[in-house]
Scaffold this motif. Structure first.
Motif, PDB file in Angstrom:
ATOM      1  N   UNK A  96      48.762   7.251  -4.626  1.00  0.00           N
ATOM      2  CA  UNK A  96      47.707   6.700  -5.488  1.00  0.00           C
ATOM      3  C   UNK A  96      46.965   7.743  -6.321  1.00  0.00           C
ATOM      4  N   UNK A  97      46.891   8.981  -5.863  1.00  0.00           N
ATOM      5  CA  UNK A  97      46.083   9.974  -6.566  1.00  0.00           C
ATOM      6  C   UNK A  97      46.897  10.906  -7.461  1.00  0.00           C
ATOM      7  N   UNK A  98      48.176  10.591  -7.647  1.00  0.00           N
ATOM      8  CA  UNK A  98      49.014  11.379  -8.539  1.00  0.00           C
ATOM      9  C   UNK A  98      49.148  10.703  -9.894  1.00  0.00           C
ATOM     10  N   UNK A 103      54.328  11.916 -10.982  1.00  0.00           N
ATOM     11  CA  UNK A 103      54.889  11.335  -9.763  1.00  0.00           C
ATOM     12  C   UNK A 103      56.331  10.869  -9.975  1.00  0.00           C
ATOM     13  N   UNK A 104      56.583  10.221 -11.099  1.00  0.00           N
ATOM     14  CA  UNK A 104      57.927   9.741 -11.356  1.00  0.00           C
ATOM     15  C   UNK A 104      58.913  10.893 -11.565  1.00  0.00           C
ATOM     16  N   UNK A 105      58.471  11.952 -12.228  1.00  0.00           N
ATOM     17  CA  UNK A 105      59.339  13.125 -12.383  1.00  0.00           C
ATOM     18  C   UNK A 105      59.670  13.717 -11.011  1.00  0.00           C
ATOM     19  N   UNK A 106      58.668  13.777 -10.146  1.00  0.00           N
ATOM     20  CA  UNK A 106      58.872  14.293  -8.787  1.00  0.00           C
ATOM     21  C   UNK A 106      59.887  13.427  -8.031  1.00  0.00           C
ATOM     22  N   UNK A 107      59.738  12.111  -8.114  1.00  0.00           N
ATOM     23  CA  UNK A 107      60.665  11.219  -7.422  1.00  0.00           C
ATOM     24  C   UNK A 107      62.074  11.344  -8.000  1.00  0.00           C
ATOM     25  N   UNK A 136      49.454   9.513 -17.994  1.00  0.00           N
ATOM     26  CA  UNK A 136      48.659  10.563 -17.340  1.00  0.00           C
ATOM     27  C   UNK A 136      47.620  10.004 -16.384  1.00  0.00           C
ATOM     28  N   UNK A 137      47.527   8.688 -16.292  1.00  0.00           N
ATOM     29  CA  UNK A 137      46.562   8.070 -15.375  1.00  0.00           C
ATOM     30  C   UNK A 137      47.036   8.189 -13.934  1.00  0.00           C
TER      31      UNK A 137
END
Length: 305
Positions: A96-98, A103-107, A136-137
């Protein structure tokens, strides 16, 4: 433009999953077998507790079957196969805080996609699903429907060879549903089998080329929409110039609904149908007498009640 090619079918054979032991054991999935064909959207429907999520978890290796097997391309699914699948679980797994994009790039990188390639693909999906301005949210600042969009993108990254999606359309507005449907069709066009569960029967009926209906852990219907419609109860619509209330007393005829000159009826056999039409013509003009195929909702009520 690339040409569609035939991929591999996703299949389950005689899957059983028992939770607990002894007198308290629950057979949540009971000898379930079906196929999600390559290049097709397969809808997986059933009431709460029917066994849909447990079956999907067994396909993805999240839950071990008590017995039975899961196949891809006619052979047992391996861990290597599953790393190429796109999966959307019932319990969403976002941080939730990313920020959304980070986050999607990380996944994507966890799935072996280079960061630059993942970023390009993700930005395209964000644009198509109406989230380009939210990249960026932090996820926690998004509505539940927008969080759903982000979870969908996570499942679609990296040209998956199969898609297993648990309630992917839940919480989406009509525009997002259409955008999501277009994305899924792009995957089926290149031969990917797509298996998704949904409680939205009208949506399943509109999108799917194959349907599997579960009831209390068992498959009670499996086939194309046309095949399932053919096995449902066929009704007839009768439209007269005068009141149709008299059809209620016709032998071999069940009046499902009568509204002035319009009647929806079930006939016991062809003879009863002919007698009904003959009686109608003796009373005046007949404007319509036509079969009405059952909707998916009606078929579902018949087989899953």
């Amino acid at each position: 433009m690339s040409t569609a090619h035939l991929g591999d079918d996703l299949e389950v054979r005689s899957l059983v999953r028992v939770f607990g032991a002894g007198d308290g054991a629950v057979r949540a999935v009971d000898d379930v077998s079906f196929r999600a064909p390559a290049g097709r959207l397969t809808g997986f429907v059933g009431g709460n507790g029917a066994g849909k999520t447990s079956t999907m978890r067994m396909v993805m290796g999240v839950l071990a079957p008590t017995s039975g097997e899961t196949l891809f391309g006619g052979r047992p699914i391996t861990a290597a196969d599953r790393r190429t699948f796109g999966y959307m679980p019932e319990e969403r797994g976002l941080y939730p805080k990313q920020p959304v994009l980070d986050q999607l790039v990380y996944l994507g990188r966890l799935r072996g996609i280079p960061a630059a390639s993942a970023r390009t693909e993700i930005l395209d999906h964000l644009e198509r699903l109406g989230l380009a301005d939210r990249a960026k949210d932090h996820v926690e600042k998004l509505s539940l429907g927008n969080q759903q969009r982000v979870q969908i993108i996570a499942a679609l990254m990296g040209s998956p060879r199969a898609l297993v999606l648990d309630e992917p359309f839940s919480g989406l507005d009509p525009a997002a549903v259409d955008g999501m449907a277009d994305l899924l069709r792009e995957h089926t066009a290149r031969g990917v089998p797509v298996l998704f569960s949904s409680h939205q029967l009208d949506l399943v009926e509109r999108l799917c080329e194959r349907l599997v209906i579960l009831r209390r852990g068992e498959v009670v219907a499996d086939g194309s929409p046309a095949q399932l419609a053919a096995r449902g109860t066929v009704r007839h619509r009768l439209v007269l110039t005068g009141d149709a209330g008299w059809v209620r007393s016709m032998p071999g005829v069940r009046a499902v609904d009568v509204d002035g000159p319009v009647a929806l009826v079930e006939v016991s056999d062809d003879g009863a149908g002919r007698r009904l039409l003959t009686s109608a013509l003796e009373r005046g003009d007949v404007r319509e007498f036509s079969p009405v195929r059952p909707s998916l909702t009606e078929i579902y009520r018949e087989v899953a009640a």
